[in-house]
Write a protein that holds these residues in place. Sequence first.
Motif, PDB file in Angstrom:
ATOM      1  N   VAL A 164     -29.836 -16.546  22.707  1.00 57.46           N
ATOM      2  CA  VAL A 164     -28.664 -16.463  23.830  1.00 57.46           C
ATOM      3  C   VAL A 164     -28.760 -17.651  24.609  1.00 57.46           C
ATOM      4  CG1 VAL A 164     -27.517 -14.989  25.642  1.00 57.46           C
ATOM      5  CG2 VAL A 164     -28.867 -13.867  23.852  1.00 57.46           C
ATOM      6  N   GLY A 165     -27.521 -18.410  24.589  1.00 59.44           N
ATOM      7  CA  GLY A 165     -27.780 -19.781  25.286  1.00 59.44           C
ATOM      8  C   GLY A 165     -27.884 -20.904  24.230  1.00 59.44           C
ATOM      9  N   ALA A 166     -26.724 -21.921  24.446  1.00 62.03           N
ATOM     10  CA  ALA A 166     -26.578 -22.834  23.211  1.00 62.03           C
ATOM     11  C   ALA A 166     -26.533 -24.149  23.718  1.00 62.03           C
ATOM     12  CB  ALA A 166     -25.266 -22.414  22.538  1.00 62.03           C
ATOM     13  N   VAL A 188     -26.390 -17.472  17.172  1.00 60.94           N
ATOM     14  CA  VAL A 188     -26.398 -18.027  18.735  1.00 60.94           C
ATOM     15  C   VAL A 188     -25.094 -17.503  19.389  1.00 60.94           C
ATOM     16  CG1 VAL A 188     -26.342 -20.230  19.944  1.00 60.94           C
ATOM     17  CG2 VAL A 188     -27.496 -20.068  17.565  1.00 60.94           C
ATOM     18  N   CYS A 189     -25.743 -17.084  20.548  1.00 67.64           N
ATOM     19  CA  CYS A 189     -24.642 -16.553  21.628  1.00 67.64           C
ATOM     20  C   CYS A 189     -24.359 -17.447  22.635  1.00 67.64           C
ATOM     21  CB  CYS A 189     -25.123 -15.258  22.039  1.00 67.64           C
ATOM     22  SG  CYS A 189     -25.236 -13.980  20.676  1.00 67.64           S
ATOM     23  N   HIS A 190     -23.553 -17.425  23.275  1.00 69.88           N
ATOM     24  CA  HIS A 190     -23.136 -18.339  24.278  1.00 69.88           C
ATOM     25  C   HIS A 190     -22.241 -17.738  25.301  1.00 69.88           C
ATOM     26  CE1 HIS A 190     -19.762 -19.097  22.058  1.00 69.88           C
ATOM     27  NE2 HIS A 190     -20.708 -19.535  20.948  1.00 69.88           N
ATOM     28  N   ARG A 194     -18.214 -12.702  22.486  1.00 72.89           N
ATOM     29  CA  ARG A 194     -17.215 -11.304  23.029  1.00 72.89           C
ATOM     30  C   ARG A 194     -18.132 -10.174  23.374  1.00 72.89           C
ATOM     31  NH1 ARG A 194     -12.566 -10.847  19.168  1.00 72.89           N
ATOM     32  NH2 ARG A 194     -13.115 -13.298  18.314  1.00 72.89           N
ATOM     33  N   ASP A 195     -18.939  -9.895  22.613  1.00 74.30           N
ATOM     34  CA  ASP A 195     -19.637  -8.353  22.625  1.00 74.30           C
ATOM     35  C   ASP A 195     -21.186  -9.014  22.718  1.00 74.30           C
ATOM     36  OD1 ASP A 195     -20.911  -6.170  22.923  1.00 74.30           O
ATOM     37  OD2 ASP A 195     -19.998  -5.257  21.254  1.00 74.30           O
ATOM     38  N   LEU A 196     -21.788  -9.254  23.845  1.00 78.62           N
ATOM     39  CA  LEU A 196     -23.309  -9.960  23.868  1.00 78.62           C
ATOM     40  C   LEU A 196     -24.402  -8.784  22.939  1.00 78.62           C
ATOM     41  CD1 LEU A 196     -25.077 -12.409  24.294  1.00 78.62           C
ATOM     42  CD2 LEU A 196     -25.539 -11.498  26.339  1.00 78.62           C
ATOM     43  N   LYS A 197     -24.081  -7.606  23.527  1.00 75.25           N
ATOM     44  CA  LYS A 197     -24.887  -6.476  23.249  1.00 75.25           C
ATOM     45  C   LYS A 197     -25.033  -6.361  21.857  1.00 75.25           C
ATOM     46  CE  LYS A 197     -25.714  -1.627  24.223  1.00 75.25           C
ATOM     47  NZ  LYS A 197     -25.404  -0.499  24.765  1.00 75.25           N
ATOM     48  N   SER A 198     -23.813  -6.287  21.163  1.00 75.91           N
ATOM     49  CA  SER A 198     -23.683  -6.152  19.608  1.00 75.91           C
ATOM     50  C   SER A 198     -24.567  -6.974  18.859  1.00 75.91           C
ATOM     51  CB  SER A 198     -22.428  -6.119  19.183  1.00 75.91           C
ATOM     52  OG  SER A 198     -21.803  -7.414  19.304  1.00 75.91           O
ATOM     53  N   HIS A 199     -24.977  -8.202  19.375  1.00 69.19           N
ATOM     54  CA  HIS A 199     -25.685  -9.190  18.735  1.00 69.19           C
ATOM     55  C   HIS A 199     -27.344  -9.026  19.158  1.00 69.19           C
ATOM     56  CE1 HIS A 199     -22.420 -11.377  17.227  1.00 69.19           C
ATOM     57  NE2 HIS A 199     -21.922 -11.243  18.415  1.00 69.19           N
ATOM     58  N   THR A 200     -27.627  -8.886  20.513  1.00 60.19           N
ATOM     59  CA  THR A 200     -28.745  -8.813  20.941  1.00 60.19           C
ATOM     60  C   THR A 200     -29.495  -7.633  20.469  1.00 60.19           C
ATOM     61  OG1 THR A 200     -28.345  -7.562  23.013  1.00 60.19           O
ATOM     62  CG2 THR A 200     -28.538 -10.273  23.060  1.00 60.19           C
ATOM     63  N   SER A 201     -28.791  -6.480  20.373  1.00 60.30           N
ATOM     64  CA  SER A 201     -29.473  -5.101  19.963  1.00 60.30           C
ATOM     65  C   SER A 201     -29.940  -5.168  18.569  1.00 60.30           C
ATOM     66  CB  SER A 201     -28.545  -3.974  20.401  1.00 60.30           C
ATOM     67  OG  SER A 201     -27.424  -4.116  19.611  1.00 60.30           O
ATOM     68  N   GLN A 202     -29.565  -6.162  17.668  1.00 60.00           N
ATOM     69  CA  GLN A 202     -29.847  -6.399  16.460  1.00 60.00           C
ATOM     70  C   GLN A 202     -30.903  -7.235  16.187  1.00 60.00           C
ATOM     71  OE1 GLN A 202     -28.140  -4.397  13.998  1.00 60.00           O
ATOM     72  NE2 GLN A 202     -27.296  -3.203  15.827  1.00 60.00           N
ATOM     73  N   ALA A 203     -31.421  -7.673  17.124  1.00 59.69           N
ATOM     74  CA  ALA A 203     -32.506  -9.082  16.982  1.00 59.69           C
ATOM     75  C   ALA A 203     -33.851  -8.630  16.663  1.00 59.69           C
ATOM     76  CB  ALA A 203     -32.337  -9.975  18.062  1.00 59.69           C
TER      77      ALA A 203
END
Length: 293
Positions: A164-166, A188-190, A194-203
């Motif tokens: 998270v952060g680019a 890579v999210c920034h 759109r939906d940060l949680k949908s990415h971070t929760s899979q990490a």
Amino acid sequence: MLLLDGREVSKQIIMSLKEEIEEYQKKGLRKPSLAVILVGEDPASKIYVRRKREASEKVGINSICINLPSSISQEDLVQEIKRLNDDDSIDGILVQLPLPTHIDTGEVIQAIKPDKDVDGFHPENVGRLATGIGRGIVPCTPLGIWLLLKHYKIDAFGKDVVIVGASNIVGKPMSLVFLKDERATVTVCHKNTRDLKSHTSQADILVVAVGKPKLITRDMVKEGSVVIDVGINRLENGKIVGDVDFENVKDKVYAITPVPGGVGPMTVVSLLVNTLHLYRLKHGFPPHLFAQI
Ligand code: NAD
């Protein structure tokens, strides 16, 4: 929960760098040297420069701090860098960021000779890191995180990594480190994600480098994951915190870095590693083991 203790790991690396420099001196070689340019009086930058200097001195790196007024022109700053580029006794050049707004940061970074670019921000070094062609310099924060993971035997191979952060300083080069040899699957999210949680929760491994306290809450992390908090935020009460809600996240994850005492000390130690790496290359020695990713 495993606390990824950057203070302790950096101490161990510092000891080994110190011994290494003592060996060079026994061979009659000069000390490695690092030039740090500080433009203006930004209090946070002054603290960072002081820390870098103290750490350099601890291991036996000769550190030269060049303080320039915030009113300096672009041309004069570039001239100063060129002088250091041509000085054979200097192994690494670091320009402390951010620079005053009238200065074009990109031009300044490009003025540093790639072989002395200890931060690894020059486009040539970024290109080397991205392509694997030639011997690049890994920027200090991503290198420090890599060394921390390695110390704790956390293998990224085949994992889902979310960053998270680019920024050019942390997020982007971090993604390149995980992509090297197609190790991990990297997202890579920034700020426009759109939906940060949908990415971070899979990490499986989550690296957060934004600069917003409690951006990452308990519901946003995966159970048993590894969380690396790069953020440094000063709260109104003076307390320094990261970007992750540490207290509520810590018992859900396998491992997490504290703030302070996690990524910060590893960033500083990586600057020393990169200085030694450049010194070694200049003297015709093989690359530094710790600078390899
Ligand atoms: P930056 O401001 O250059 O970049 C921030 C990034 O965060 C951008 O890519 C932006 O798009 C993204 N972002 C902003 N809001 C977001 C949101 N709501 N959701 C998702 N992404 C968002 O910052 P930087 O220089 O990369 O630094 C980030 C943080 O890390 C800061 O707190 C900085 O102090 C800290 N930092 C720490 C170290 C260390 O050694 N511990 C080193 C460098 C930076």
